[in-house]
Design an enzyme around this catalytic site. Sequence first.
Site, short mmCIF file in Angstrom:
data_model
loop_
_atom_site.label_atom_id
_atom_site.label_comp_id
_atom_site.label_asym_id
_atom_site.label_seq_id
_atom_site.Cartn_x
_atom_site.Cartn_y
_atom_site.Cartn_z
N SER A 198 -27.90 -8.33 -4.91
CA SER A 198 -29.24 -8.49 -4.04
C SER A 198 -29.38 -8.09 -2.22
O SER A 198 -30.05 -7.87 -2.03
CB SER A 198 -29.75 -9.97 -4.21
OG SER A 198 -29.29 -10.69 -3.68
N LYS A 238 -29.60 -14.79 1.10
CA LYS A 238 -30.82 -13.95 1.35
C LYS A 238 -31.06 -14.01 2.61
O LYS A 238 -30.49 -14.81 3.45
CB LYS A 238 -31.80 -14.51 0.53
CG LYS A 238 -31.95 -14.49 -1.08
CD LYS A 238 -32.25 -13.28 -1.66
CE LYS A 238 -32.15 -12.92 -2.86
NZ LYS A 238 -30.74 -13.37 -3.44
#
Lengths: 155, 141
Positions: free
Chosen positions: B59, B96
């Site tokens: 990701s 993230k």
Amino acid sequence: MDASARSIALIDCNNFYCSCERVFRPDLLTTPVIVLSNNDGCAVSRSAEAKALGVKMGVPIFQIRDLVRVHGIAVFSSNYALYADLSNRVMTILSEYSPIQEVYSIDESFLDLTGFNDINERATATRLSQIFEVLGSKRLLRFLLRSCISLWSYF
Amino acid sequence: MSKPTPITFSQAPLVLFHAPVYAGFPSPAADYAQSSINLNEHLITNQSATFLFRVRGDSMSGIGIYDGDTLVVDRSITPKHKQIVLAIVDEDFTVKRLYKRNGIVKLIAENPEFPPIELKDGQELRVWGVVTFNLHSLLNV
């Protein structure tokens, strides 16, 4: 607090082994946790939730099998390499608060705060800031301040 | 009870000579050897609060964080807008980019295949630590 009196702080980490296991297991933040002695014999560390369920210190694991199953208690074998590493970090941070430190056990340390005129601030800072950064639990430390006690001597 | 073995940060003692090595007599340049390079000094500001994590998943591949990389995470840094953070979502770790502007807090992936994670009302963002470095091997790329 009178700065001239002998002031010794005793810092003691709450259910240290359980707190250590939780550092890398965010899913267990509210789950009752116990850590077993060598060879998985007895419960030697119990989180607050496990204590509330009645898990006594040192109870053999076979005596609480049903309790573990019914309440979904997370059970860990002891991982001393992990505890020693995190203990070293905690003790290193604590050493920054006083020139005289006596590491008493893996999760306990004395700090001589004699002569500091900001003892209460130091106590608050130690409890809430940096240790929290390392272990991620505000409940980790119990901080006792005693003036002029004969509890410990460095000589 | 056996004595616990502490996990220590291993040092990489590299001595840097600014001269070729002579076989015969000692190099006069040896007198000017620099101090050895300690990678910990380059990678770690606060050793007591620094941990290493192995990355799983893609990701964050848009900014060069790949599956199998090793992240250096510092827990003593207060997370700021746009920093790469190790956060806790659904009781699990995730890496993230932190978005924190105008009261909106979300976690953004650096890969179009992964939608941003927005926090719902009352949901608390838990940042475990701030990522300071990514260690990516270039041996078998």
